[in-house]
Design a protein around this motif. Structure first.
Motif, PDB file in Angstrom:
ATOM      1  N   VAL A  79       0.846  -1.203   0.000  1.00 14.92           N
ATOM      2  CA  VAL A  79       0.000   0.000   0.000  1.00 14.92           C
ATOM      3  C   VAL A  79       0.878   1.249   0.000  1.00 14.92           C
ATOM      4  O   VAL A  79       0.428   2.322  -0.395  1.00 14.92           O
ATOM      5  CB  VAL A  79      -0.953   0.010   1.209  1.00 14.92           C
ATOM      6  CG1 VAL A  79      -1.968  -1.106   1.084  1.00 14.92           C
ATOM      7  CG2 VAL A  79      -0.186  -0.105   2.524  1.00 14.92           C
ATOM      8  N   GLN A  80       2.090   1.101   0.473  1.00 10.09           N
ATOM      9  CA  GLN A  80       3.132   2.116   0.363  1.00 10.09           C
ATOM     10  C   GLN A  80       4.435   1.368   0.112  1.00 10.09           C
ATOM     11  O   GLN A  80       4.482   0.141   0.206  1.00 10.09           O
ATOM     12  CB  GLN A  80       3.227   2.970   1.641  1.00 10.09           C
ATOM     13  CG  GLN A  80       2.026   3.865   1.877  1.00 10.09           C
ATOM     14  CD  GLN A  80       2.228   4.803   3.052  1.00 10.09           C
ATOM     15  OE1 GLN A  80       3.323   4.929   3.597  1.00 10.09           O
ATOM     16  NE2 GLN A  80       1.159   5.473   3.463  1.00 10.09           N
ATOM     17  N   LYS A  81       5.501   2.071  -0.193  1.00 14.04           N
ATOM     18  CA  LYS A  81       6.762   1.413  -0.477  1.00 14.04           C
ATOM     19  C   LYS A  81       7.179   0.509   0.689  1.00 14.04           C
ATOM     20  O   LYS A  81       7.326   0.965   1.822  1.00 14.04           O
ATOM     21  CB  LYS A  81       7.849   2.452  -0.741  1.00 14.04           C
ATOM     22  CG  LYS A  81       9.171   1.838  -1.178  1.00 14.04           C
ATOM     23  CD  LYS A  81      10.235   2.899  -1.419  1.00 14.04           C
ATOM     24  CE  LYS A  81      11.547   2.263  -1.836  1.00 14.04           C
ATOM     25  NZ  LYS A  81      12.614   3.278  -2.019  1.00 14.04           N
ATOM     26  N   GLU A  82       7.308  -0.790   0.402  1.00 16.31           N
ATOM     27  CA  GLU A  82       7.777  -1.800   1.374  1.00 16.31           C
ATOM     28  C   GLU A  82       6.843  -1.970   2.566  1.00 16.31           C
ATOM     29  O   GLU A  82       7.239  -2.533   3.587  1.00 16.31           O
ATOM     30  CB  GLU A  82       9.195  -1.449   1.863  1.00 16.31           C
ATOM     31  CG  GLU A  82      10.217  -1.393   0.732  1.00 16.31           C
ATOM     32  CD  GLU A  82      11.455  -0.587   1.059  1.00 16.31           C
ATOM     33  OE1 GLU A  82      12.382  -0.592   0.234  1.00 16.31           O
ATOM     34  OE2 GLU A  82      11.495   0.054   2.134  1.00 16.31           O
ATOM     35  N   ARG A 232      14.935   6.547   9.642  1.00 22.08           N
ATOM     36  CA  ARG A 232      16.149   6.829  10.425  1.00 22.08           C
ATOM     37  C   ARG A 232      17.299   5.909  10.035  1.00 22.08           C
ATOM     38  O   ARG A 232      18.456   6.322  10.004  1.00 22.08           O
ATOM     39  CB  ARG A 232      15.839   6.685  11.918  1.00 22.08           C
ATOM     40  CG  ARG A 232      17.051   6.835  12.839  1.00 22.08           C
ATOM     41  CD  ARG A 232      16.616   6.853  14.302  1.00 22.08           C
ATOM     42  NE  ARG A 232      15.835   5.692  14.669  1.00 22.08           N
ATOM     43  CZ  ARG A 232      16.353   4.523  15.019  1.00 22.08           C
ATOM     44  NH1 ARG A 232      17.666   4.350  15.030  1.00 22.08           N
ATOM     45  NH2 ARG A 232      15.560   3.524  15.370  1.00 22.08           N
ATOM     46  N   THR A 233      16.990   4.649   9.743  1.00 24.79           N
ATOM     47  CA  THR A 233      18.039   3.654   9.465  1.00 24.79           C
ATOM     48  C   THR A 233      18.221   3.383   7.977  1.00 24.79           C
ATOM     49  O   THR A 233      19.109   2.619   7.601  1.00 24.79           O
ATOM     50  CB  THR A 233      17.707   2.328  10.169  1.00 24.79           C
ATOM     51  OG1 THR A 233      16.485   1.805   9.618  1.00 24.79           O
ATOM     52  CG2 THR A 233      17.553   2.527  11.673  1.00 24.79           C
ATOM     53  N   ASN A 234      17.356   3.974   7.164  1.00 30.24           N
ATOM     54  CA  ASN A 234      17.356   3.703   5.720  1.00 30.24           C
ATOM     55  C   ASN A 234      17.136   2.215   5.448  1.00 30.24           C
ATOM     56  O   ASN A 234      17.694   1.648   4.508  1.00 30.24           O
ATOM     57  CB  ASN A 234      18.653   4.183   5.061  1.00 30.24           C
ATOM     58  CG  ASN A 234      18.528   4.305   3.555  1.00 30.24           C
ATOM     59  OD1 ASN A 234      17.448   4.593   3.036  1.00 30.24           O
ATOM     60  ND2 ASN A 234      19.619   4.062   2.846  1.00 30.24           N
ATOM     61  N   SER A 235      16.331   1.597   6.289  1.00 29.45           N
ATOM     62  CA  SER A 235      16.065   0.164   6.180  1.00 29.45           C
ATOM     63  C   SER A 235      15.160  -0.142   4.994  1.00 29.45           C
ATOM     64  O   SER A 235      14.219   0.588   4.700  1.00 29.45           O
ATOM     65  CB  SER A 235      15.392  -0.339   7.465  1.00 29.45           C
ATOM     66  OG  SER A 235      14.933  -1.659   7.302  1.00 29.45           O
ATOM     67  N   LYS A 236      15.452  -1.262   4.340  1.00 31.13           N
ATOM     68  CA  LYS A 236      14.635  -1.724   3.218  1.00 31.13           C
ATOM     69  C   LYS A 236      13.748  -2.899   3.622  1.00 31.13           C
ATOM     70  O   LYS A 236      13.125  -3.536   2.758  1.00 31.13           O
ATOM     71  CB  LYS A 236      15.536  -2.155   2.051  1.00 31.13           C
ATOM     72  CG  LYS A 236      16.476  -1.056   1.549  1.00 31.13           C
ATOM     73  CD  LYS A 236      15.711   0.164   1.081  1.00 31.13           C
ATOM     74  CE  LYS A 236      16.668   1.247   0.574  1.00 31.13           C
ATOM     75  NZ  LYS A 236      15.931   2.494   0.238  1.00 31.13           N
ATOM     76  N   ILE A 237      13.661  -3.183   4.896  1.00 27.80           N
ATOM     77  CA  ILE A 237      12.861  -4.317   5.352  1.00 27.80           C
ATOM     78  C   ILE A 237      11.402  -4.118   4.952  1.00 27.80           C
ATOM     79  O   ILE A 237      10.858  -3.019   5.035  1.00 27.80           O
ATOM     80  CB  ILE A 237      12.994  -4.512   6.881  1.00 27.80           C
ATOM     81  CG1 ILE A 237      12.393  -5.853   7.309  1.00 27.80           C
ATOM     82  CG2 ILE A 237      12.372  -3.347   7.646  1.00 27.80           C
ATOM     83  CD1 ILE A 237      12.728  -6.234   8.740  1.00 27.80           C
ATOM     84  N   GLU A 238      10.801  -5.196   4.459  1.00 24.46           N
ATOM     85  CA  GLU A 238       9.389  -5.145   4.082  1.00 24.46           C
ATOM     86  C   GLU A 238       8.540  -5.470   5.310  1.00 24.46           C
ATOM     87  O   GLU A 238       8.796  -6.459   6.008  1.00 24.46           O
ATOM     88  CB  GLU A 238       9.110  -6.125   2.953  1.00 24.46           C
ATOM     89  CG  GLU A 238       9.831  -5.749   1.661  1.00 24.46           C
ATOM     90  CD  GLU A 238       9.413  -6.604   0.495  1.00 24.46           C
ATOM     91  OE1 GLU A 238       8.607  -6.144  -0.319  1.00 24.46           O
ATOM     92  OE2 GLU A 238       9.914  -7.738   0.411  1.00 24.46           O
TER      93      GLU A 238
END
Length: 259
Positions: A79-82, A232-238
């Motif tokens: 619904v939004q990025k990741e 904050r962490t620039n995390s790409k976790i889905e």
């Protein structure tokens, strides 16, 4: 062995472990047998079990999950990025990790056939999950603090890992401390997930059930904390926000602009 034969084997073995129930007759109906089996799983203490039992239990539970139907992350649309919203049974979701709303003992729910997520996850993961949690708690030497998280394998669940977190129990009124602790649950899970190279995580609605956290406020904290962490962490976790009730589905859709 057929599913019926596996179920009967498990029932006989678990009843033998319980002196008070060793002479209990196994009901004939499938649903009654399943309910009794779940009850026996729920009350079983974290004690060693034979490899034969585990082999048959694992085959039985994995087939039960296949029959319910497995939902894969690839089947969902963000619904939004990741970020995803999914309404369904978290024990049938295949992603890297699912989050369990645990209690401070971290051993699962011992109430037979209780409707909480802790009960469902421990039931369909198998007896290995309670054993793994018991080992973690024995090493720790004290009950789990609210807002922290632990990780275990998911055993017979379609996911790879279970992250266990203890949410705040809300009393007569919601406090600032409750809100801080709930946000800590989400951060702790995200941090622990990334430490273990987990790429996707499904959050249940922590503390909103038996712990009485207001659903709308809990969802606001969940979304805000996840977004702040990722930024904050620039995390790409889905991240999947898993809901079971229509009320929560509507709340998350509104918060994430999916309506």
């Amino acid at each position: 062995m057929t599913q019926i034969e596996r179920r009967l084997y498990l029932l006989h073995e678990l009843l033998k472990e319980q002196p008070a129930y060793k002479n209990m007759e196994i009901p004939e109906g499938e649903e009654s047998q399943k309910r009794l089996l779940r009850s026996l799983f729920n009350i079983r203490l974290p004690e060693p079990v034979s490899q034969e039992f585990l082999k048959i239990q694992d085959a039985y539970l994995q087939e039960e999950t296949r029959e319910k139907g497995i939902t894969r992350l690839a089947d969902l649309h963000p619904v939004q990025k990741e970020i995803y919203i999914w309404k369904g049974d978290i024990t049938t979701l295949q992603c890297d990790a699912i989050v369990n709303a645990a209690n401070s003992q971290m051993l699962g729910c011992f109430v037979p056939c209780h409707g909480c997520i802790d009960n469902a996850i421990h039931t369909f993961a198998g007896v290995q999950l309670r054993l793994a949690c018991a080992r973690l708690m024995a090493e720790q030497g004290h009950e789990e603090e609210t807002g922290r998280a632990k990780i275990t394998p998911a055993f017979n669940l379609p996911s790879c890992y279970v992250l266990h977190t203890v949410g705040p129990i809300v009393g007569c009124r919601l406090t600032k401390k409750d809100k801080v602790q709930l946000a800590s649950c989400y951060r702790s899970c995200l941090e622990l997930a990334e430490q273990n190279k987990i790429k996707s995580i499904a959050f249940c609605c922590i503390s909103t059930g038996e712990f009485h956290f207001p659903n709308d406020t809990a969802a606001e904290i969940a979304v805000k904390t996840v977004k702040e962490y990722k930024e904050r962490t620039n995390s790409k976790i889905e991240v999947i926000f898993n809901v079971f009730k229509e009320t929560d589905f509507y709340i998350y859709r509104k918060l994430l602009g999916a309506d």
